[in-house]
Design an enzyme around this catalytic site. Structure first.
Site, mmCIF file in Angstrom:
data_model
loop_
_atom_site.group_PDB
_atom_site.id
_atom_site.type_symbol
_atom_site.label_atom_id
_atom_site.label_comp_id
_atom_site.label_asym_id
_atom_site.label_seq_id
_atom_site.Cartn_x
_atom_site.Cartn_y
_atom_site.Cartn_z
ATOM 1 N N ASN A 122 0.801 -1.232 0.000
ATOM 2 C CA ASN A 122 0.000 0.000 0.000
ATOM 3 C C ASN A 122 0.831 1.277 0.000
ATOM 4 O O ASN A 122 0.271 2.368 -0.013
ATOM 5 C CB ASN A 122 -1.000 -0.025 1.163
ATOM 6 C CG ASN A 122 -2.084 -1.076 0.937
ATOM 7 O OD1 ASN A 122 -2.210 -1.617 -0.168
ATOM 8 N ND2 ASN A 122 -2.837 -1.404 1.971
ATOM 9 N N ARG A 154 -8.669 -2.153 -7.220
ATOM 10 C CA ARG A 154 -9.371 -0.888 -6.986
ATOM 11 C C ARG A 154 -8.392 0.280 -6.888
ATOM 12 O O ARG A 154 -8.750 1.412 -7.145
ATOM 13 C CB ARG A 154 -10.148 -0.907 -5.682
ATOM 14 C CG ARG A 154 -10.894 -2.085 -5.331
ATOM 15 C CD ARG A 154 -11.539 -1.846 -4.028
ATOM 16 N NE ARG A 154 -11.569 -0.432 -3.720
ATOM 17 C CZ ARG A 154 -12.343 0.454 -4.341
ATOM 18 N NH1 ARG A 154 -13.105 0.051 -5.330
ATOM 19 N NH2 ARG A 154 -12.313 1.713 -4.006
ATOM 20 N N CYS A 160 -16.311 -4.584 -4.196
ATOM 21 C CA CYS A 160 -15.470 -5.785 -4.079
ATOM 22 C C CYS A 160 -16.021 -6.565 -2.889
ATOM 23 O O CYS A 160 -16.999 -6.188 -2.268
ATOM 24 C CB CYS A 160 -14.004 -5.399 -3.870
ATOM 25 S SG CYS A 160 -13.703 -4.704 -2.260
ATOM 26 N N ARG A 217 -17.200 0.247 -1.668
ATOM 27 C CA ARG A 217 -15.943 0.923 -2.002
ATOM 28 C C ARG A 217 -16.150 2.078 -2.995
ATOM 29 O O ARG A 217 -15.568 2.113 -4.062
ATOM 30 C CB ARG A 217 -14.906 -0.056 -2.547
ATOM 31 C CG ARG A 217 -14.673 -1.305 -1.754
ATOM 32 C CD ARG A 217 -13.917 -1.134 -0.477
ATOM 33 N NE ARG A 217 -12.587 -0.605 -0.618
ATOM 34 C CZ ARG A 217 -11.500 -1.351 -0.805
ATOM 35 N NH1 ARG A 217 -11.622 -2.639 -0.979
ATOM 36 N NH2 ARG A 217 -10.313 -0.779 -0.874
ATOM 37 N N ASP A 272 -7.057 -3.967 7.994
ATOM 38 C CA ASP A 272 -6.353 -4.992 7.203
ATOM 39 C C ASP A 272 -5.774 -6.098 8.070
ATOM 40 O O ASP A 272 -5.237 -7.070 7.550
ATOM 41 C CB ASP A 272 -5.215 -4.362 6.383
ATOM 42 C CG ASP A 272 -5.765 -3.493 5.279
ATOM 43 O OD1 ASP A 272 -4.994 -2.739 4.675
ATOM 44 O OD2 ASP A 272 -6.990 -3.541 5.035
ATOM 45 N N ILE A 324 -14.582 0.095 9.533
ATOM 46 C CA ILE A 324 -14.160 0.763 8.296
ATOM 47 C C ILE A 324 -14.979 0.297 7.100
ATOM 48 O O ILE A 324 -15.492 1.101 6.336
ATOM 49 C CB ILE A 324 -12.642 0.523 8.028
ATOM 50 C CG1 ILE A 324 -11.806 0.980 9.234
ATOM 51 C CG2 ILE A 324 -12.208 1.210 6.736
ATOM 52 C CD1 ILE A 324 -11.760 2.473 9.471
ATOM 53 N N ARG A 345 -2.032 -11.266 -4.466
ATOM 54 C CA ARG A 345 -2.124 -9.808 -4.658
ATOM 55 C C ARG A 345 -1.288 -9.073 -3.620
ATOM 56 O O ARG A 345 -0.791 -7.993 -3.892
ATOM 57 C CB ARG A 345 -3.593 -9.361 -4.540
ATOM 58 C CG ARG A 345 -4.485 -9.827 -5.664
ATOM 59 C CD ARG A 345 -5.815 -9.133 -5.586
ATOM 60 N NE ARG A 345 -5.606 -7.715 -5.364
ATOM 61 C CZ ARG A 345 -6.499 -6.927 -4.752
ATOM 62 N NH1 ARG A 345 -7.646 -7.428 -4.340
ATOM 63 N NH2 ARG A 345 -6.259 -5.649 -4.568
HETATM 64 C C1 EPZ Z 1 -6.884 1.639 1.576
HETATM 65 O O1 EPZ Z 1 -8.058 1.435 0.812
HETATM 66 C C2 EPZ Z 1 -6.084 0.348 1.489
HETATM 67 N N1 EPZ Z 1 -5.709 0.098 0.098
HETATM 68 C C3 EPZ Z 1 -6.933 -0.810 2.026
HETATM 69 O O2 EPZ Z 1 -6.114 -1.976 1.999
HETATM 70 C C4 EPZ Z 1 -7.297 -0.498 3.477
HETATM 71 O O3 EPZ Z 1 -8.126 -1.526 3.965
HETATM 72 C C5 EPZ Z 1 -8.041 0.842 3.540
HETATM 73 O O4 EPZ Z 1 -7.221 1.878 2.952
HETATM 74 C C6 EPZ Z 1 -8.375 1.259 4.970
HETATM 75 O O5 EPZ Z 1 -7.196 1.355 5.721
HETATM 76 C C7 EPZ Z 1 -4.645 0.774 -0.417
HETATM 77 O O6 EPZ Z 1 -4.000 1.568 0.244
HETATM 78 C C8 EPZ Z 1 -4.281 0.465 -1.842
HETATM 79 P P1 EPZ Z 1 -10.454 4.157 2.352
HETATM 80 P P2 EPZ Z 1 -9.013 2.692 0.456
HETATM 81 O O7 EPZ Z 1 -10.738 5.080 1.234
HETATM 82 O O8 EPZ Z 1 -8.206 3.912 0.312
HETATM 83 C C9 EPZ Z 1 -15.159 4.810 2.377
HETATM 84 C C10 EPZ Z 1 -5.647 -4.209 1.571
HETATM 85 O O9 EPZ Z 1 -6.107 -5.262 2.012
HETATM 86 N N2 EPZ Z 1 -14.963 5.659 1.182
HETATM 87 O O10 EPZ Z 1 -9.535 4.614 3.446
HETATM 88 O O11 EPZ Z 1 -9.890 2.254 -0.671
HETATM 89 C C11 EPZ Z 1 -14.795 3.354 2.126
HETATM 90 O O12 EPZ Z 1 -15.879 2.658 1.534
HETATM 91 C C12 EPZ Z 1 -6.570 -3.080 1.181
HETATM 92 O O13 EPZ Z 1 -4.413 -3.969 1.399
HETATM 93 C C13 EPZ Z 1 -16.064 6.325 0.640
HETATM 94 O O14 EPZ Z 1 -17.203 6.197 1.121
HETATM 95 O O15 EPZ Z 1 -9.895 2.794 1.767
HETATM 96 C C14 EPZ Z 1 -14.459 2.862 3.504
HETATM 97 O O16 EPZ Z 1 -15.652 2.525 4.170
HETATM 98 C C15 EPZ Z 1 -8.024 -3.452 1.402
HETATM 99 N N3 EPZ Z 1 -15.881 7.104 -0.462
HETATM 100 C C16 EPZ Z 1 -13.816 4.092 4.171
HETATM 101 O O17 EPZ Z 1 -14.213 5.222 3.383
HETATM 102 C C17 EPZ Z 1 -14.649 7.272 -1.044
HETATM 103 O O18 EPZ Z 1 -14.538 8.029 -2.043
HETATM 104 C C18 EPZ Z 1 -12.299 4.070 4.231
HETATM 105 O O19 EPZ Z 1 -11.847 3.654 2.951
HETATM 106 C C19 EPZ Z 1 -13.547 6.582 -0.480
HETATM 107 C C20 EPZ Z 1 -13.720 5.792 0.635
#
Ligand code: EPZ
Length: 417
Positions: free
Chosen positions: A23, A92, A116, A121, A305, A327, A397
């Site tokens: 990440n 994603r 997913c 997401r 995670d 989350i 992955r």
């Molecule tokens: C990052 O995903 C990580 N991926 C995820 O790791 C990790 O689980 C997640 O952060 C939380 O720590 C990468 O860094 C590539 P968020 P991200 O935006 O950025 C909502 C793994 O296993 N949200 O922080 O997609 C979302 O649905 C992966 O390595 C919106 O509603 O997560 C979630 O409920 C899985 N609208 C919350 O915010 C948006 O536009 C936090 O998601 C964006 C997010």
């Protein structure tokens, strides 16, 4: 389709080295789009998500060269700023191309990632923030088209902290006119790593690691040579595996400072940790641990995670544990697979009540997402008999050389086609 066979019951012993952080390397690879000079990245993990990102970059017209764990990337010019659905649906994080393409090229067309296994997401927070930087965004036929002559700095506040949302806006703002302030920014260490790389390229970013990040736009960025930080989730995963099987293991390149919430919980459960040597974590466990209560939160809280891995550990710990997922709305896909191995877990909304059992039984199980699959590996390492894990492409992955590292620690694990 590959599957992984594990014969459980062997305590883990020995030492392994952690790989570069998935990440952190993904946003940093997309940051290469911001310069027409050569970027050289070291400690790049050999992961499916990295090769997917390399394919995406090459489709944009970027040239790359891989040399073991070093990756050379040159985005001399962007020929085709299009990220097609067939690639985006497998990763994603492809949404991270939006910010840099807009900043460097003024145009991007990215397939909407869709949901997913762990939730819907959405990327609404990314898109709203890009609009406030002056981008023109339209959605049609499952694609986002973003255009901007020149992005303009602004102050914006994320209603929910978003890791890749913060990263996307940071990368859009580094070449924008004027200053951008991101309020309620995510504080993950991977964001600090991205900012350190961007600043080495000539960006002016301050405040990463706090909820307010300030980016002063510059006219262009230079090439860079950068070493990716170690993967804290991989490190946490191996710590939980040793906690579960019992044994004594040294993790090289383990950065304790990024794992405080996990180390605290594991200590509460009864493992011994030795952090006296820099960049190394030594863990010792008798295998029979006490129950624990966990609530996943944005960094520095307990990472979502690591939730699935801790559930596998809790299922064989003494007493009842409560694990709350705050989350994502559907990150309990591993529960029914763990139940098939004898785990006693009840779900109440976003809380899993895990009643520790004396042992799990090996069974054929199915991986559904990256971290759920590794929780099944942990369960298989402690279960009686053999566990057969299907759909292991999820593991590939995010975990470099998983079977090799676990075999190095004495686990009976093999991949069969
Ligand atoms: C990052 O995903 C990580 N991926 C995820 O790791 C990790 O689980 C997640 O952060 C939380 O720590 C990468 O860094 C590539 P968020 P991200 O935006 O950025 C909502 C793994 O296993 N949200 O922080 O997609 C979302 O649905 C992966 O390595 C919106 O509603 O997560 C979630 O409920 C899985 N609208 C919350 O915010 C948006 O536009 C936090 O998601 C964006 C997010």
């Amino acid at each position: 389709m590959d599957k992984i066979l594990i014969r459980g019951g062997t305590p883990l012993q020995g030492e392994i080295t952690m790989s570069g952080a998935k990440n952190a390397v993904l946003p940093i690879l997309f940051a290469s789009l911001l310069t027409d000079e050569n970027c050289v990245y070291k400690n790049v993990p050999d992961l499916k998500d990295v090769s997917t990102t390399v394919k995406l970059l090459e489709n944009f017209g970027v040239s790359t060269k891989k040399d073991e764990n070093t990756l050379h990337v040159l985005a001399h010019n962007i020929e085709k700023p299009l990220a097609s659905y067939d690639l985006v649906k497998t990763m994603r994080a492809s949404v991270l191309a939006l910010g840099p393409l807009l900043a460097r090229h003024g145009y991007a067309r990215i397939a909407l990632p869709g949901g997913c296994a762990i939730g819907a997401r959405p990327i609404n927070l990314h898109l709203n923030a890009l609009v406030s930087l002056g981008a023109d965004i339209s959605l049609n036929e499952g694609y986002v088209t973003a255009q901007a002559k020149k992005l303009k700095g602004t102050t914006l506040c994320f209603e929910t902290t978003t890791v890749t949302g913060t990263e996307n806006i940071m990368m859009a703002a580094v070449l924008a006119e004027g200053t951008t302030i991101i309020e309620n920014a995510a504080k993950e260490p991977e964001i600090i790593d991205l900012a350190q790389c961007l600043n080495k390229m000539g960006a002016k970013i301050e405040g990463t690691g706090t909820s307010r990040i300030t980016i002063e736009g510059v006219s262009d960025l230079k090439g860079v040579e950068y070493e990716i930080m170690p993967d804290r989730i991989e490190t946490g995963t191996y710590l939980v595996a040793v906690a579960a099987t019992g044994g004594e293991v040294v993790l090289h390149n383990g950065e304790a400072k990024h794992l405080q919430s996990i180390l605290t919980k594991l200590t509460q459960m009864g493992v011994d940790l030795d952090l006296s040597v820099k960049n190394q974590i030594k863990i010792k466990s008798e295998g029979k641990l006490k129950s624990v209560n966990i609530k996943t939160e944005p960094y520095p809280g307990f990472p979502t995670d690591m939730q699935a891995q801790m559930m596998a550990l809790a299922s064989i710990s003494e007493g009842t544990s409560f694990i709350a997922e705050h989350i994502f709305e559907n990150r309990f896909m591993h529960v029914c697979e763990l139940q098939r191995m004898g785990a006693e877990i009840d779900i109440h909304g976003n809380v899993a009540q895990v009643k520790g059992v004396s042992h799990l039984k090996g069974a054929p199980v199915m991986a559904t997402d990256l971290r759920a699959s590794v929780s099944l590996v942990i369960a298989g390492l402690v279960a009686e008999g053999t566990t057969e894990i299907h759909r292991v492409y999820h593991l590939d992955r995010g975990y470099e050389a998983l079977e090799r590292k676990l075999s190095q620690l004495g686990a009976h694990i093999e991949r069969v086609s």
